[in-house]
Design an enzyme around this catalytic site. Structure first.
Site: not given
Ligand code: PAF
Length: 307
Positions: A40, A42, A45, A69, A156, A159, A194-195
């Site tokens: 996703a 944006h 990223h 996760q 990023g 996070d 953010s996605s």
């Molecule tokens: O930040 C994210 O998109 C995820 O936590 C990551 C680092 C790709 C791990 O799945």
């Protein structure tokens, strides 16, 4: 989006395809920067991709929605999955290889038994509200480092806790990857990209701006001489309390590298916030003081230490 895909972009869906592509890059003597994502894509990223180009010869983007996760009741099943659009976007920014494995390629033996434990740095902030989340993140990032073997990986700063934990994991386990942390990209009104912003209704989207507004007010107060934790966090809290649709989880003042809570802010201390707009969980943070360095800049990764 009208971007066309340059001929040289490759997509690897399996470990074997990934290996073959990486062998090609190694034969050409190309250094590799990895941008790990869950897709996703944006502009946030893509700014990591742009930064990655300045750090290595070839940029690899991984796209994997990592089930490890996501907690019970979180958005694993509805997380946006848009591979062909993501590949177009990645290609439009010169990405050499997209690694988009399925669950069976990433976890061929099922959910891994041996995992990376985040320890105390994973317990505060978001860790308090998302048990198991950072264990899942660190485990998949360690696997991505092992599979892609990049020289550098870009994360990023939005996070904040994830970036600090990945840097710490890299040092503690000597993974040999330089971990770079890039600034947050925002919409014009300040909302961090953010996605998950895609889940917001127009009203929720409007209310969500209060997270960043609160952080800006606190940063202004800091620059005006206020350093007390209580005073700074209250400014964020009061901005969020004014919006009926928002629910605050935490506002905390921490060291951006160690995540240790602070009573007194200094230049570069992080003020981090998390909460809900409607049913969507959002996070954001600011490093207090205009030219504050990125978290982790102060301490070398294992790669930098070895030089
Ligand atoms: O930040 C994210 O998109 C995820 O936590 C990551 C680092 C790709 C791990 O799945």
């Amino acid at each position: 989006m009208t971007a066309t895909r340059p001929a040289e972009v490759a997509i690897a869906r399996t470990r074997e395809e990934l290996s073959a592509e990486l062998d090609g890059l190694a034969r050409a003597g190309a250094s590799v920067a990895l941008v790990p994502t869950m897709g996703a894509l944006h502009e946030g990223h893509l700014s990591l991709v742009d930064r990655a180009h300045t750090l290595a010869d070839a940029v690899v983007v991984s796209i994997f929605v990592n089930p490890l996760q996501f907690g019970l009741g979180e958005d694993l099943s509805r997380y946006p999955r848009e591979l062909s659009r993501d590949v177009e976007l990645a290609a439009s920014r010169g990405v050499r290889l997209v690694f988009a494995p399925g669950d069976g390629d990433m976890y061929p033996e099922g959910a891994p038994i041996v995992r990376v434990k985040p320890g105390p740095m994973g317990e505060g902030l978001c860790g308090r509200f998302r048990p198991g989340h950072f264990e899942g993140v660190l485990t998949v990032v360690a696997k991505l480092f092992g599979l892609v073997r990049p020289q550098v990986a870009v994360f990023g700063r939005k996070d904040l806790q994830q970036a600090a934990l990945v840097r710490r994991m890299e040092r503690d386990l000597d993974l040999g990857v330089r971990v770079d942390v890039a600034p947050t990209v925002r919409e014009e009104d300040g909302l961090a990209l953010s996605s998950r912003n895609a889940y917001l209704s127009p009203d929720e989207r409007r209310h969500a701006r209060a997270f960043h507004r609160g952080l800006v007010r606190a940063d202004e107060a800091f620059q005006g001489g206020e350093t007390g934790r209580r005073a700074l966090t209250s400014l964020v809290e009061s901005e969020i309390r004014d919006h009926a649709g928002l629910e605050l989880q935490y506002v905390e003042l921490v060291d951006p590298e160690t995540l240790v809570p602070l009573e007194t802010a200094g230049r570069g201390s992080a003020l981090a916030v998390a909460g809900f707009s409607g049913a969507t969980r959002l996070i954001d943070n600011v490093l207090l003081g205009a030219d504050a360095p990125d978290p982790g800049v102060g301490r070398p990764t294992s790669v930098e230490r070895a030089r």
